[in-house]
Enzyme design. Structure first.
Site, mmCIF file in Angstrom:
data_model
loop_
_atom_site.group_PDB
_atom_site.id
_atom_site.type_symbol
_atom_site.label_atom_id
_atom_site.label_comp_id
_atom_site.label_asym_id
_atom_site.label_seq_id
_atom_site.Cartn_x
_atom_site.Cartn_y
_atom_site.Cartn_z
ATOM 1 N N ARG B 226 -47.891 -10.421 -65.183
ATOM 2 C CA ARG B 226 -48.039 -10.644 -63.732
ATOM 3 C C ARG B 226 -47.383 -9.533 -62.917
ATOM 4 N NH1 ARG B 226 -49.280 -10.591 -59.449
ATOM 5 N NH2 ARG B 226 -49.454 -12.202 -57.837
ATOM 6 N N GLY D 216 -50.074 -20.608 -52.652
ATOM 7 C CA GLY D 216 -50.827 -21.502 -51.786
ATOM 8 C C GLY D 216 -50.017 -22.005 -50.613
ATOM 9 N N LEU D 242 -56.364 -15.299 -53.834
ATOM 10 C CA LEU D 242 -55.225 -15.592 -52.965
ATOM 11 C C LEU D 242 -53.918 -15.569 -53.756
ATOM 12 C CD1 LEU D 242 -54.381 -16.449 -50.097
ATOM 13 C CD2 LEU D 242 -54.534 -18.814 -50.889
ATOM 14 N N ASP D 243 -52.932 -14.838 -53.224
ATOM 15 C CA ASP D 243 -51.582 -14.798 -53.818
ATOM 16 C C ASP D 243 -51.567 -14.252 -55.244
ATOM 17 O OD1 ASP D 243 -50.730 -15.953 -51.442
ATOM 18 O OD2 ASP D 243 -50.866 -17.980 -52.231
ATOM 19 N N GLU D 244 -52.642 -13.549 -55.636
ATOM 20 C CA GLU D 244 -52.701 -12.994 -56.979
ATOM 21 C C GLU D 244 -52.587 -11.478 -56.983
ATOM 22 O OE1 GLU D 244 -52.819 -14.361 -60.060
ATOM 23 O OE2 GLU D 244 -52.435 -16.279 -59.074
#
Lengths: 299, 299, 299, 299
Positions: B226, D216, D242-244
């Site tokens: 990540r 989220g 989103l948020d990745e």
């Protein structure tokens, strides 16, 4: 020991809360006496902290926040009763503070704006429940910023010759505006003992180093020369001995050989403003007790 | 509020201390009742903490540490009296714990030695006032290390087929050695709900990620994929839901693109061992209360 | 600027890697000359760091790690060629270090075991690619711990009268065991300038405070008296001026009024052992350059 | 290896500096080729960083900052020559960026002012060498603050029905003002893939949690429910998921059971604004390379 999540909705308490602040020589029975007193007068305790130094054989400190709603007497009367019935038995140094009364904070500043603007901002945003009746500076540079927040700005310049006179004038202004707390938000003048005596444990200064490292002038320059790998900032109560006052809060940030002296100043600003803001917040929430030349902070 | 530094020498108290631990639905009078009870029986309070959730309208938690020296009754009698006179009025979930009684801790471990050795070391050095009657592992690898500390080591291997049987054997061993607390010091087996029911809020697990991030398997590998800039570890009470138990402590360490997956594992070890050690210390000092699926930690 | 993840498998490189370490007065062309030299001799660079002090007008530092596998000459020959063809043009202070050669580390310790055991553990676990030919202590207390790791332990007691003599004996032992690096893992004796001259920038000491705060004796006691909110530890190269040597690494931990002097000592141990371990690791990986009385650390 | 502190004063360099940014598949000779090219054209390197992923068998990243002063050709010509002579041999993804050109940053914001004001402040103070041609918000609330900095404010409200249309309008405004970088300073709208494609790796978002934890909506609420002991913030490049997106920077702050959900929000603000500021600073200084779905950050 398993607890059930019980989340009863609190009743509308327009009355707000009050804080009972106590310190005295430690001995058995203090908590029993105080908590019984509060209970019998209908005070519902919202938050409570206590600390016994020297493992119960030193000094005792207590902070109890309770709702005014259920009191069976007005808070003034509660104070009178406490003075009569509880305080004398333990020779207590105590006071009751109403949390809906906003402390009046006077800010002293020189050229750097970061600590000042951070405080003004938190105040405007409602993070800091205070009044700011006055900002005083020995330079006129930050007038625009301060006035844009609708806060009065007073420029009182100082020279070696006028130092005493200017300080008296600062003191006068703070008195007139009935300031409870003086915050030195990077005010680069040394206050005299006479000045500080007027506000015992009520002048908060931010020093731009991790005290006791680099006390005195140009801490970042000296930190750069020494090649430290971490720099910091320290918020403390001003005392006659420069940079020797009781420490309220400290924090640090990691630096490296790549950081120039200017980089240290820039990184330091981040720590200074957040450390000062925390110290001011804890002070006005009555979380800080002075214990000799140290502090007890109920966070 | 200026305090004088009063540092009276404590008297020799061979009797040690005890801790009264209370939680119940919040309402006025609890502190008054408890502190009065302790005072009237000669308990000198050394340290006290309390917390009211939901601003005084939720659940109440209290930890009072007091000296046994001045008690007017034996501690067993004190318990009986508290049970009769105080607990019922508030429907309290409570207990008294003698701080000179060393909790018996059983350690479960697989292949990694860092958390295990750190605990053994702190125990031997006297940092952790516990007994360690037994270390159980599903591998024989760490026998030498454990036995060099004079601690019994038991190897109970496990296969998919023997999982249930091995767990029953582990449980049996823990029972026989009268363990109060089970610590999973990087034990890479999932304990069944049946097992955990035997030790409610008494099985501490260390997860090698900053939960809820990277719950489940191979957290470091996934953190590496990540590209996070900070990794961490989480100590929590094991529950039936894997990695969902009440969190006791967490900590983190900064990493960068230069760190390989192996570097993350290495940096992570530092955090794991110190986070687990803190969680165990706080638990055995009765500083941790479980509040639904969260914890209240009086540090 | 979007990159594709290209992850070609490296070939089996039994030859290991070497590190070219360079520092000299900064001027244009250094990197071009060095990188060309390495390229022309088939050195595949695995990791490279450089730093120019004073914005390119001070001193230049470079660390290049490269594979020995593809070299067109043996590493000894590479050194000779670099000495002839590159170093003189820039008046370089340089060396090549083979990463498969394990530095020999001699550890000095007094009574506290935490830093010592932490190093022995990391060594045994393979985290620290070093040899530990000898541990010397002025007390006999830790013999058992050290010998349980299969490491020779030598007790050399010291008194005010025998100080010089004992130091000579320590030096003799370190020489005989051909030590490259001396680590003072809480060795509570001050080494003479004569001793340190024998190991310039090769004696690492851990000081149990956040230098320059609390230099000298009893830092935790003084930190407790001063009421600081954060304590720390500092790993530095020992010099004649006590606690004034170039700082390699520092770290801190937050404390509060609740922490006794003993608590500070306990919390401090955590920081001391991890700070010292990082400093030793970076040193043996040739990541630390001394720059006057400061360090450049390529992490 | 002892260095002398050589601190020659740099000459007045009005010409400023440029940065050569390179990434390509790793292989021997890249540094030699690039550094030789720069040297032969009189570029004095002020700062240089490089990184080889997968231990020299993955992707290569390089950032070289050099003075324009000594160049034998104009920077445009330097670019042409590099394109001809160096880039093709290594199939480089590269560019040269002039550090005196101030990137144009467009800020998107909703209701929260803390990240926005922090950026405006740093910009006004000269910390961020950027232009801010436009702030766009889906609410009119912050107009006064923005305009008090002399920055144009544009209110573009949005409803579920007008979402696509409003986004096109936002895009149009950013184009007209020739924005290089888009900063979502707590902009609570999700940008479409079509939007982000227009600014690949040039839209920075601040997420108010320690990703991947609490991705989220309502991260603080969920952090409160989960009872974590540390909260954080994450600055990342916005992507369709989103948020990745690739994480640029993260930081955390410790919390406890005493902190209400509102306290988490307040503490979080501190982390959000500093994390976002660092990410923006590093981006505009060309320190951030995107490597697949991760970043390489030369700090």
């Amino acid at each position: 020991m398993i607890g059930r999540m019980v989340e009863i909705e609190p009743p509308p308490s327009n009355a707000g809360t009050a804080r009972l602040l106590v310190q005295c020589a430690d001995r058995p029975g203090i908590v029993a006496a105080v908590s019984r007193f509060l209970y019998e007068h209908g005070a519902n305790i919202v938050q409570a902290d206590q600390y016994s130094s020297a493992g119960g054989y030193g000094r005792f400190f207590m902070r109890s926040e309770f709702e005014l709603g259920g009191l069976d007497v007005p808070s003034e009367e509660l104070e009178r009763l406490f003075e009569d019935q509880v305080a004398p038995r333990f020779d207590m140094d105590w006071r009751i503070s109403l949390s809906d009364r906003r402390p009046r904070v006077g800010i002293l500043v020189s050229r750097s704006d970061h600590c000042l603007l951070d405080l003004l901002w938190r105040w405007r945003r409602g993070e800091l429940p205070i009044e700011i009746p006055l900002v005083i500076s020995n330079h006129d540079r930050l007038r625009g910023d301060v006035e844009s927040f609708g806060v009065p700005f007073r420029h009182l310049s100082v020279t070696p010759d006028t130092k005493g006179e200017q300080e008296r004038e600062v003191l006068e202004q703070l008195r007139e505006t009935e300031v409870d707390l003086v915050v030195m938000a990077r005010y680069m003048q040394i206050l005299s003992g006479a000045f500080i005596e007027q506000y015992p444990s009520r002048v908060i200064n931010i020093h731009h180093s991790f005290l006791p490292a680099f006390a005195g002038a140009d801490p970042y320059g000296r930190a750069f020369e020494r090649g430290v790998k971490i720099i910091g900032a320290t918020a403390h109560y001003a005392t006659e001995e420069l940079d020797e006052g009781p420490i309220i809060e400290q924090d640090v940030v990691r630096v490296s050989h790549r950081d120039t002296r200017e980089d240290l100043v820039r990184h330091g600003r981040e720590v200074e403003r957040s450390v000062l803001a925390r110290a001011v917040q804890w002070h006005i929430e009555d979380r800080v007790f002075v214990h000799g030349h140290k502090t007890v902070v109920f966070r």
